[in-house]
Each structure stands twice: as structure tokens, then as C-alpha cells.
Motif scaffolding. Structure first.
Motif, PDB file in Angstrom:
ATOM      1  N   PHE A  65      20.142   5.377 -58.155  1.00  0.00           N
ATOM      2  CA  PHE A  65      20.475   4.965 -56.796  1.00  0.00           C
ATOM      3  C   PHE A  65      21.755   5.639 -56.307  1.00  0.00           C
ATOM      4  CE2 PHE A  65      18.105   0.799 -57.727  1.00  0.00           C
ATOM      5  CZ  PHE A  65      16.903   1.398 -57.423  1.00  0.00           C
ATOM      6  N   ILE A  66      22.722   5.817 -57.189  1.00  0.00           N
ATOM      7  CA  ILE A  66      23.940   6.538 -56.816  1.00  0.00           C
ATOM      8  C   ILE A  66      23.611   7.989 -56.477  1.00  0.00           C
ATOM      9  CG2 ILE A  66      26.176   7.371 -57.673  1.00  0.00           C
ATOM     10  CD1 ILE A  66      26.160   4.397 -56.961  1.00  0.00           C
TER      11      ILE A  66
ATOM     12  N   GLY B 233      20.772   9.041 -55.387  1.00  0.00           N
ATOM     13  CA  GLY B 233      20.075   8.991 -54.105  1.00  0.00           C
ATOM     14  C   GLY B 233      21.033   8.888 -52.932  1.00  0.00           C
ATOM     15  N   LEU B 234      22.061   8.068 -53.084  1.00  0.00           N
ATOM     16  CA  LEU B 234      23.068   7.971 -52.017  1.00  0.00           C
ATOM     17  C   LEU B 234      23.798   9.294 -51.813  1.00  0.00           C
ATOM     18  CD1 LEU B 234      24.610   4.454 -52.694  1.00  0.00           C
ATOM     19  CD2 LEU B 234      23.296   5.162 -50.714  1.00  0.00           C
ATOM     20  N   LEU B 235      24.160   9.944 -52.910  1.00  0.00           N
ATOM     21  CA  LEU B 235      24.851  11.234 -52.801  1.00  0.00           C
ATOM     22  C   LEU B 235      23.950  12.293 -52.169  1.00  0.00           C
ATOM     23  CD1 LEU B 235      26.741  11.335 -56.218  1.00  0.00           C
ATOM     24  CD2 LEU B 235      27.691  10.886 -53.948  1.00  0.00           C
TER      25      LEU B 235
ATOM     26  N   THR C 261      21.518  11.744 -50.101  1.00  0.00           N
ATOM     27  CA  THR C 261      21.395  11.402 -48.683  1.00  0.00           C
ATOM     28  C   THR C 261      22.598  11.881 -47.899  1.00  0.00           C
ATOM     29  OG1 THR C 261      20.096   9.457 -49.272  1.00  0.00           O
ATOM     30  CG2 THR C 261      21.041   9.505 -47.070  1.00  0.00           C
ATOM     31  N   ILE C 262      23.784  11.704 -48.451  1.00  0.00           N
ATOM     32  CA  ILE C 262      25.008  12.156 -47.780  1.00  0.00           C
ATOM     33  C   ILE C 262      25.015  13.679 -47.666  1.00  0.00           C
ATOM     34  CG2 ILE C 262      27.512  12.326 -48.036  1.00  0.00           C
ATOM     35  CD1 ILE C 262      27.399   9.469 -49.243  1.00  0.00           C
TER      36      ILE C 262
ATOM     37  N   GLU D 216      22.430  14.742 -45.114  1.00  0.00           N
ATOM     38  CA  GLU D 216      22.791  14.316 -43.756  1.00  0.00           C
ATOM     39  C   GLU D 216      23.859  15.228 -43.149  1.00  0.00           C
ATOM     40  OE1 GLU D 216      22.588  12.263 -40.314  1.00  0.00           O
ATOM     41  OE2 GLU D 216      21.296  11.962 -42.044  1.00  0.00           O
TER      42      GLU D 216
END
Length: 125
Positions: free
Chosen positions: A73-74, A76-78, A80-81, A84
């Protein structure tokens, strides 16, 4: 320490066999019409997650699955950033596909790392 049995032998070879069988025989069935398509890695990932849980419990007496999911999940967040703030716009499906392939690679390495550690533990006694 749990003794070695046929379940472990099955766990060591099953992901490789699953990848080969899906690639050879079931590849055309990994889509729903032309709207939703899966890859082989998307189908194998749940088996790897269950295998990570079983092997880590047999090796360490506690599950590494929550740690693996948290790391995923971490990541995935990275991702996404990074996507983006990139210059090029990408579709959501493409980002999700990249994330799942990355998690599959991480899971495959973790799975067989646990398998090798379990074999070494069993050989040493």
C-alpha cells in the motif's frame, strides 16, 4: 517449528505451475468481453499472498502478510504520487496495472525468499 510435509512441497512448485498452465491453456479466458482484461500476474497474486502467509507462519510462527500488504500500500501511494506529478497523464487502469505488476514482482521475490529460508531451516534442523 512445523515439520516438512507435502503441503510445503506443493506450495513451492504451485505458483510456477499455475503461471505455466494459465499461460498455455487459460489465457483466452482472462477477459470479460473486451471491457475487462486480466493478466497472468493478476490471477497468481492471490495464491502468492496465501503462500506468503502459510510459509511465514511455518518459518517464523507469525504471519508476514500484514507487513507485505502494508509495504504494498505504501508503494501504491508512492506510485500514485509519482504518476500524478509526472508530465504525462495516464489512465487509472494503466496505473493500477503497473501497481499490480510491481506488487506481483515483490510478492514473487518474497514468496520464494521465504521458501528458500524454510528449506534452509529444515536442512539445518
Amino acid at each position: 517449528m512445523v515439520s516438512f510435509d507435502l503441503l510445503e512441497l506443493f506450495l513451492y512448485i504451485f505458483p510456477i505451475l499455475e503461471i505455466m498452465f494459465i499461460q498455455l491453456f487459460f489465457r483466452p479466458y482472462l477477459q470479460y468481453r473486451n471491457k475487462f482484461k486480466l493478466s497472468v500476474t493478476d490471477v497468481v497474486l492471490p495464491i502468492l499472498l496465501v503462500g506468503i502467509h502459510i510459509l511465514s507462519v511455518r518459518l517464523l510462527t507469525y504471519s508476514l502478510l500484514p507487513h507485505f500488504l502494508f509495504a504494498s500500500f505504501i508503494i501504491g501511494l508512492l506510485l500514485t504520487i509519482v504518476f500524478e506529478h509526472g508530465q504525462k497523464r495516464r489512465r487509472t487502469g494503466m496505473v493500477l496495472s503497473f501497481f499490480l505488476k510491481f506488487v506481483f514482482l515483490l510478492g514473487f521475490i518474497a514468496y520464494y525468499g521465504l521458501a528458500i529460508a524454510r528449506i534452509v531451516q529444515f536442512m539445518r534442523g
